[in-house]
Design an enzyme around this catalytic site. Sequence first.
Site, short mmCIF file in Angstrom:
data_model
loop_
_atom_site.label_atom_id
_atom_site.label_comp_id
_atom_site.label_asym_id
_atom_site.label_seq_id
_atom_site.Cartn_x
_atom_site.Cartn_y
_atom_site.Cartn_z
N THR A 140 2.47 6.37 -0.58
CA THR A 140 3.16 5.79 -1.72
C THR A 140 2.40 5.88 -3.05
O THR A 140 1.17 5.95 -3.06
CB THR A 140 3.43 4.29 -1.42
OG1 THR A 140 3.91 3.64 -2.58
CG2 THR A 140 2.16 3.56 -1.00
N TRP A 174 9.73 5.13 -5.31
CA TRP A 174 11.07 4.68 -5.74
C TRP A 174 12.18 5.29 -4.86
O TRP A 174 13.15 5.86 -5.35
CB TRP A 174 11.31 5.05 -7.21
CG TRP A 174 10.44 4.38 -8.22
CD1 TRP A 174 9.16 3.95 -8.07
CD2 TRP A 174 10.79 4.08 -9.59
NE1 TRP A 174 8.70 3.40 -9.24
CE2 TRP A 174 9.67 3.47 -10.18
CE3 TRP A 174 11.95 4.28 -10.36
CZ2 TRP A 174 9.66 3.04 -11.51
CZ3 TRP A 174 11.94 3.86 -11.69
CH2 TRP A 174 10.81 3.25 -12.25
N ASP A 183 7.04 1.28 18.94
CA ASP A 183 6.34 0.42 17.98
C ASP A 183 5.00 1.09 17.68
O ASP A 183 4.12 1.15 18.54
CB ASP A 183 6.13 -0.97 18.61
CG ASP A 183 5.31 -1.89 17.73
OD1 ASP A 183 4.83 -1.45 16.66
OD2 ASP A 183 5.14 -3.06 18.12
N TYR A 205 0.24 -4.36 -0.18
CA TYR A 205 0.99 -3.21 0.36
C TYR A 205 0.25 -1.90 0.04
O TYR A 205 0.01 -1.08 0.93
CB TYR A 205 2.41 -3.20 -0.22
CG TYR A 205 3.17 -1.92 0.02
CD1 TYR A 205 3.66 -1.59 1.28
CD2 TYR A 205 3.42 -1.03 -1.04
CE1 TYR A 205 4.36 -0.41 1.48
CE2 TYR A 205 4.12 0.14 -0.84
CZ TYR A 205 4.58 0.46 0.42
OH TYR A 205 5.29 1.63 0.61
N1 LIG Z 1 11.09 2.64 -0.18
C1 LIG Z 1 10.34 3.03 -1.21
O1 LIG Z 1 10.66 2.81 -2.38
C2 LIG Z 1 9.06 3.79 -0.97
C3 LIG Z 1 8.27 4.13 -2.06
C4 LIG Z 1 7.09 4.83 -1.84
C5 LIG Z 1 6.72 5.19 -0.55
N2 LIG Z 1 7.50 4.83 0.48
C6 LIG Z 1 7.06 5.21 1.82
O2 LIG Z 1 8.04 6.06 2.39
C7 LIG Z 1 8.09 5.87 3.80
C8 LIG Z 1 9.52 5.63 4.23
O3 LIG Z 1 10.00 4.47 3.57
P1 LIG Z 1 11.51 3.98 3.69
O4 LIG Z 1 11.98 3.70 2.34
O5 LIG Z 1 12.28 4.88 4.58
O6 LIG Z 1 11.24 2.58 4.43
P2 LIG Z 1 12.23 1.65 5.23
O7 LIG Z 1 13.63 1.98 4.90
O8 LIG Z 1 11.71 0.27 5.06
O9 LIG Z 1 11.99 2.11 6.74
C9 LIG Z 1 10.82 1.84 7.43
C10 LIG Z 1 11.18 1.80 8.89
O10 LIG Z 1 9.98 1.58 9.64
C11 LIG Z 1 10.32 0.70 10.69
N3 LIG Z 1 9.14 0.03 11.22
C12 LIG Z 1 8.49 -1.06 10.73
N4 LIG Z 1 7.47 -1.40 11.54
C13 LIG Z 1 7.49 -0.51 12.56
C14 LIG Z 1 6.69 -0.35 13.72
N5 LIG Z 1 5.68 -1.18 14.00
N6 LIG Z 1 6.99 0.67 14.56
C15 LIG Z 1 8.02 1.50 14.31
N7 LIG Z 1 8.81 1.39 13.24
C16 LIG Z 1 8.55 0.40 12.38
C17 LIG Z 1 11.28 -0.28 10.07
O11 LIG Z 1 11.99 -0.93 11.07
P3 LIG Z 1 12.50 -2.45 10.83
O12 LIG Z 1 13.49 -2.35 9.73
O13 LIG Z 1 13.05 -2.82 12.15
O14 LIG Z 1 11.28 -3.23 10.42
C18 LIG Z 1 12.14 0.66 9.24
O15 LIG Z 1 13.24 1.16 10.00
C19 LIG Z 1 7.12 4.73 4.10
O16 LIG Z 1 5.87 5.28 4.48
C20 LIG Z 1 6.94 4.04 2.77
O17 LIG Z 1 5.69 3.40 2.67
C21 LIG Z 1 8.68 4.16 0.32
#
Ligand SMILES: NC(=O)c1ccc[n+]([C@@H]2O[C@H](COP(=O)([O-])OP(=O)(O)OC[C@H]3O[C@@H](n4cnc5c(N)ncnc54)[C@H](OP(=O)(O)O)[C@@H]3O)[C@@H](O)[C@H]2O)c1
Length: 289
Positions: free
Chosen positions: A101, A151, A36, A125
Amino acid sequence: MTSILVTGANGQLGQELQRAVPQGVALIALGRQELDIADASAVSRKVAEVRPDWIINAAAYTAVDKAESDEEMAMAINVTGAENLASAALEFGARLAHVSTDFVFDGCKSRPYQPDDAMNPAGVYGETKQKGEQAVREVMGDDALIVRTAWVYSAHGNNFVKTMLRLMSEREELGVIEDQVGTPTWAAELAKVLYLAIDKSLAGTYHWTDTGVASWYDFAVAIHELGRSMGLLPRDVTINPISTEAYPTPAARPAYSVLSKEAMRQATGYTGMHWRAALNNMMKELENG
Ligand SMILES: NC(=O)c1ccc[n+]([C@@H]2O[C@H](COP(=O)([O-])OP(=O)(O)OC[C@H]3O[C@@H](n4cnc5c(N)ncnc54)[C@H](OP(=O)(O)O)[C@@H]3O)[C@@H](O)[C@H]2O)c1
């Protein structure tokens, strides 16, 4: 061997990082249950134990609308969590690749955002991600590697592509926002570029998305077209372009989210893949189960 510790291993990016491990990399991928990032002493203990060369922070609070009413949790993960990783990296001699992001920008420009453009997030966010970046820079100084993306989707996890496929199989008609533009990004491509950036030992702030530009409406039309041709959708669906105003959400979203990838291209020598080709690849994965 380069040892890399990945946080948020069960997320979209975390999963793709595990599928794309390059030769010469030993990966330790930890999900939220194993580490965590909001728990400073757990982070310090784990980094002391693993002694990675790099940490990739793929963990984040990514529920954009929920963050508006859950600021404390979003801050704990996106700010304190990032700071904890930076502090442990500094203490135990690791480098940190932190993912951020397009939501750090307000989306008011009409040309691609450069890595050094002023941040001005429109919602909670984005604010937490901005503060997370700042915390990483304050702790690690010039050594920090921050990669902003936008995205993001993959075959694993919840995202726009999977939501659209579900809605398109349930409904005959659907409205999708036409006046927000950005670039759909396959998490597999982002994972690939993060490894290239680590291989080049990059430091500083960079952007990465797939190439090209689309509105959510364009993205939905492409998903429909590919979904029909691959047999993922049983029948044609009417997709209507709608305005942001017609689809109010708790969090405001940037109208223009296109990020300039030029610095990353120069630094890694990789041009990237057009979003449409990347979407085709991801949907083939869905087709093949
Ligand atoms: N998705 C998008 O469209 C998008 C766009 C721009 C930037 N980003 C950035 O890209 C990165 C990756 O995003 P993603 O799309 O892969 O996100 P994601 O699918 O939501 O994955 C995030 C992961 O982080 C885990 N997490 C949350 N709180 C945590 C904690 N305290 N300790 C350890 N793990 C934790 C979540 O676990 P749980 O599911 O158990 O909570 C989830 O498995 C992030 O930095 C995000 O801000 C994403």
